[in-house]
Scaffold this active site. Structure first.
Site, PDB file in Angstrom:
ATOM      1  N   SER A  74       0.794  -1.230   0.000  1.00 16.92           N
ATOM      2  CA  SER A  74       0.000   0.000   0.000  1.00 16.92           C
ATOM      3  C   SER A  74       0.829   1.285   0.000  1.00 16.92           C
ATOM      4  O   SER A  74       1.501   1.581  -0.972  1.00 16.92           O
ATOM      5  CB  SER A  74      -0.939  -0.069   1.203  1.00 16.92           C
ATOM      6  OG  SER A  74      -1.894   0.934   1.110  1.00 16.92           O
ATOM      7  N   ASP A 320      -3.315   6.205  -3.032  1.00 12.27           N
ATOM      8  CA  ASP A 320      -2.123   5.608  -2.431  1.00 12.27           C
ATOM      9  C   ASP A 320      -1.671   4.436  -3.309  1.00 12.27           C
ATOM     10  O   ASP A 320      -2.229   4.199  -4.387  1.00 12.27           O
ATOM     11  CB  ASP A 320      -2.365   5.192  -0.970  1.00 12.27           C
ATOM     12  CG  ASP A 320      -3.286   3.983  -0.860  1.00 12.27           C
ATOM     13  OD1 ASP A 320      -4.007   3.688  -1.832  1.00 12.27           O
ATOM     14  OD2 ASP A 320      -3.282   3.324   0.197  1.00 12.27           O
ATOM     15  N   GLU A 435     -11.154   7.280   7.472  1.00 13.87           N
ATOM     16  CA  GLU A 435     -10.006   7.752   8.237  1.00 13.87           C
ATOM     17  C   GLU A 435      -9.576   9.070   7.598  1.00 13.87           C
ATOM     18  O   GLU A 435      -9.794   9.280   6.395  1.00 13.87           O
ATOM     19  CB  GLU A 435      -8.866   6.746   8.163  1.00 13.87           C
ATOM     20  CG  GLU A 435      -9.215   5.424   8.830  1.00 13.87           C
ATOM     21  CD  GLU A 435      -8.044   4.462   8.851  1.00 13.87           C
ATOM     22  OE1 GLU A 435      -7.646   4.079   9.944  1.00 13.87           O
ATOM     23  OE2 GLU A 435      -7.535   4.108   7.771  1.00 13.87           O
ATOM     24  N   ALA A 436      -8.941   9.936   8.390  1.00 12.48           N
ATOM     25  CA  ALA A 436      -8.511  11.223   7.844  1.00 12.48           C
ATOM     26  C   ALA A 436      -7.579  11.023   6.644  1.00 12.48           C
ATOM     27  O   ALA A 436      -7.548  11.838   5.724  1.00 12.48           O
ATOM     28  CB  ALA A 436      -7.819  12.036   8.930  1.00 12.48           C
ATOM     29  N   ASN A 437      -6.855   9.893   6.609  1.00 14.17           N
ATOM     30  CA  ASN A 437      -5.917   9.658   5.504  1.00 14.17           C
ATOM     31  C   ASN A 437      -6.612   9.298   4.188  1.00 14.17           C
ATOM     32  O   ASN A 437      -5.945   9.016   3.197  1.00 14.17           O
ATOM     33  CB  ASN A 437      -4.887   8.593   5.896  1.00 14.17           C
ATOM     34  CG  ASN A 437      -5.518   7.230   6.177  1.00 14.17           C
ATOM     35  OD1 ASN A 437      -6.618   6.931   5.711  1.00 14.17           O
ATOM     36  ND2 ASN A 437      -4.824   6.398   6.943  1.00 14.17           N
ATOM     37  N   ARG A 557       0.621   6.777  18.990  1.00 11.93           N
ATOM     38  CA  ARG A 557       0.319   5.329  18.902  1.00 11.93           C
ATOM     39  C   ARG A 557       1.391   4.660  18.039  1.00 11.93           C
ATOM     40  O   ARG A 557       1.948   5.288  17.122  1.00 11.93           O
ATOM     41  CB  ARG A 557      -1.082   5.075  18.334  1.00 11.93           C
ATOM     42  CG  ARG A 557      -1.367   5.760  17.018  1.00 11.93           C
ATOM     43  CD  ARG A 557      -2.713   5.360  16.444  1.00 11.93           C
ATOM     44  NE  ARG A 557      -2.695   4.016  15.892  1.00 11.93           N
ATOM     45  CZ  ARG A 557      -2.238   3.703  14.685  1.00 11.93           C
ATOM     46  NH1 ARG A 557      -1.736   4.618  13.887  1.00 11.93           N
ATOM     47  NH2 ARG A 557      -2.271   2.462  14.263  1.00 11.93           N
ATOM     48  N   PRO A 558       1.666   3.370  18.334  1.00  8.97           N
ATOM     49  CA  PRO A 558       2.630   2.670  17.483  1.00  8.97           C
ATOM     50  C   PRO A 558       1.969   2.337  16.149  1.00  8.97           C
ATOM     51  O   PRO A 558       0.838   1.868  16.127  1.00  8.97           O
ATOM     52  CB  PRO A 558       2.934   1.387  18.275  1.00  8.97           C
ATOM     53  CG  PRO A 558       1.762   1.182  19.173  1.00  8.97           C
ATOM     54  CD  PRO A 558       1.128   2.518  19.414  1.00  8.97           C
TER      55      PRO A 558
END
Ligand code: G16
Length: 604
Positions: A74, A320, A435-437, A557-558
């Site tokens: 991705s 993407d 999601e914001a992305n 966050r990880p």
């Protein structure tokens, strides 16, 4: 157990433990936000096991149902690859399936493997769940150089499992070659038509995908209130991230043009939007200074590798690397501002221009909700319920707008579309999740389907049926979202510009950063990831940092796809958001064993 069966198991064991063992470069292969994702060089053994275990998962489905495997990493750079699995309804694996897969891809004990295969063979002999029905494992892959090789290994593992279990012709492994991730999900969903509403014709192929969405788009564009009404048709410039979405955009565009030509003379003067695809595979490095991740995170236009535009582009979008995310943007003319790019011959200065607008996943969700709310206000009967699912990354201003202006409920889910998808399905008839992305879609309940059919039959309105046909209900899909947004702006809203869309509300300035640490697995968060629970020193320091700026909000966050800790910060002004992001990044670095240079406010 017959000796011949044991012999067959021996050949599977030899494949996974001797011929293609797991790389010892990694102690544990963890299942991340969107499947397994690692440097491609350490994935051979993993892929064989994923192929094998996918057959076991496929055989465990209750009736004759298909599944899918997508090979892609991705948004990651070209050195990575990954594998995502698609379930019969097109969505992703359940948590227990993820646990099963993770446990077994990491297993190296031959005896345990033998017992697993023997149990499965015994179970098949006793229950024969697929004796008279065929099941297919669908494979797709992106355009990364190593994807064909990894796909082949996956097929080998799957075939070895089929051979060993003697489930013969009832299980098929079908390699579709190069696909976008949403195309693979579409194929899996359409191969299991029991999950489709009656008004969506099953078309489980790449071409079926293209035709499904091209037809719905053309119908809506030529039958909407503004269809043929002189709408200004701006060209849409698509940044394909130098990945697999580029070719798909071209195919979709051709199919749309063909349909519009067939329609010519019947549906007014709508000629559709000219969609211009840029940044294909080989035009530039995959996802490097281009694509949705770059545009959204760096707040910069992409490099247009096929020729830098010197004029203002007021209507653009970026996909993407596997075309499941999209953001829209405008850019002004390439200005003296440049991005420095190193190559073998030294630095190259590449003009980029500036972003004039960024319309991210929050804004896409709100655009969809805004139009649907108006449409639902007009219907004579009771409406289906509607709500929005976001993550902690959603801009605070967007959440406020949904709750206060649109008067719609908001649910906050953990990062990862698999979490948002389920929250949307469980809570709403029309569940809009983004999601914001830019990763998201809309899911519709049975009640919505009945409502849409009734609108068509009783009130001669096909809008809701056609809208459902234009949306990929399986997964976030950049191409469907692109057509949907174009239809909403150009037709449903009568010709909105990005400026008008952007002016619906003003985002709070925000900043996202990445911090490298020795071991990101020491970091734990609460359920919706708004707070850090471990190490316990982190959250009080973040609270303290937030109190130093106006309207400050930050969380860490990880990442589940990259070896980094992600930092998000927003505040009343750009300066305060940047300051807060830098403070939070320093807190991560100091408390979680940061590596490399300590982040500073001057890092951006
Ligand atoms: C995947 C997931 C997304 C997630 C993204 C980043 O996207 O599907 O839901 O937002 O990874 O995840 P993380 O912050 O854990 O790295 P993609 O497009 O890379 O598959």
């Amino acid at each position: 157990m017959s000796p011949s069966s044991s012999f067959r198991f021996d050949s599977v064991l030899s494949l996974i433990l001797k011929d293609q063992p797991l790389s010892d470069a990694l102690q544990h292969y963890g299942y991340g936000t969107a499947g397994f994702r690692f440097k491609a060089s350490i994935m051979d053994g993993l892929m064989v096991r994923v192929g094998l275990l996918s057959i076991l998962l496929l055989l465990e489905t209750p009736s004759s149902e298909d599944m899918g495997i997508m090979i892609t990493a991705s948004h990651n750079d070209e050195s990575y690859n990954g594998v995502k699995l698609a379930r019969p309804d097109g969505s992703m694996l359940t948590p227990s399936q993820e646990d099963f897969l993770t446990a077994w891809v990491n297993e190296n004990d031959a005896e345990k493997w033998k017992r697993l295969l023997e149990d499965k063979a015994e179970n098949l002999r006793t229950n024969q769940p697929c004796s008279d029905s065929e099941r297919t494992l669908h494979l797709g892959r992106d355009t990364r150089v190593h994807s064909p090789h990894l796909s082949l290994l996956c097929c080998q593992g799957a075939q070895a499992c089929v051979d060993a279990l003697v489930v013969n012709s009832n299980v098929r492994i079908l390699d579709h070659g190069v696909l976008t991730t949403p195309m693979l999900h579409h194929i899996v969903l359409h191969s299991n038509p029991q999950y489709l509403p009656s008004y969506i014709t099953p078309r489980p192929s790449r071409n079926g995908y293209i035709q499904t969405f091209a037809e719905a788009y053309v119908y809506l564009m030529t039958h909407g209130e503004s269809a043929g009404g002189g709408t200004t048709i701006n060209a849409l410039h698509v940044d394909g991230a130098c990945g697999v979405g580029h070719q798909a955009v071209k195919e979709l565009t051709l199919a749309i043009q063909d349909l519009l030509e067939e329609n010519d003379g019947q549906s007014g003067s709508c000629t559709g939007t000219v969609i211009s695809a840029h940044n294909g595979p080989g035009d530039g490095p995959l996802n490097l200074d281009c694509g949705s991740e770059h545009v959204q995170k760096q707040l910069l236009p992409p490099i247009w590798y096929d020729g830098t535009p010197t004029t203002t582009l007021d209507y653009c979008c970026a996909l993407d690397g596997d075309a499941d995310r999209i953001v829209f943007f405008g850019q002004d003319a390439a200005s003296p501002s440049t991005v420095s790019k190193g190559d073998e011959d030294g630095d190259v200065e590449t003009p980029t221009g500036q972003l004039t607008h960024l319309l991210d996943g929050d804004k896409i969700a709100i655009l969809i909700a805004h139009v649907l709310k108006e449409k639902l206000n007009d219907v004579p009967d009771g409406s289906p319920t509607m709500g929005i699912v976001q993550t902690a990354y959603a801009n605070g201003a967007s959440t406020k707008y949904v709750e206060s202006t649109l008067n719609l409920p908001v649910k906050v889910a953990k990062t990862g579309v698999k979490h948002l998808h389920h929250a949307a399905v469980e809570n709403f008839d029309i569940g809009i999740y983004f999601e914001a992305n830019g990763h998201g879609t809309v899911v519709f309940s049975k009640a919505f389907e009945e409502f849409a059919i009734k609108q068509q039959q009783n009130f001669n309105s096909s809008f809701f049926v056609k809208l459902h046909q234009l949306i990929n209900p399986a997964v976030g899909d950049a191409l469907c979202d692109m057509l949907l947004v174009d239809f909403l702006l150009k037709s449903a809203l009568g010709g909105w510009t990005l400026q008008q869309w952007n002016d619906m509300y003003q985002d709070l300035p925000s900043r996202m950063l990445k911090v490298k640490v020795q071991d990101r697995s020491i970091i734990r968060c609460n359920d919706n990831e708004t707070e850090c629970t471990e190490p316990d020193t982190v959250q009080p320091l973040l609270q303290q940092a937030m109190s130093t700026v106006n309207q400050g909000r930050t969380f860490i966050r990880p990442s589940g796809t990259e070896d980094v800790v992600r930092v998000y910060a927003e505040a009343a002004t750009r300066e305060e958001a940047d300051t807060l992001a830098a403070l939070a990044a320093q807190i991560v670095y100091d408390t979680c064993n940061g590596v490399g240079d300590r982040p500073s406010a001057s890092s951006f």
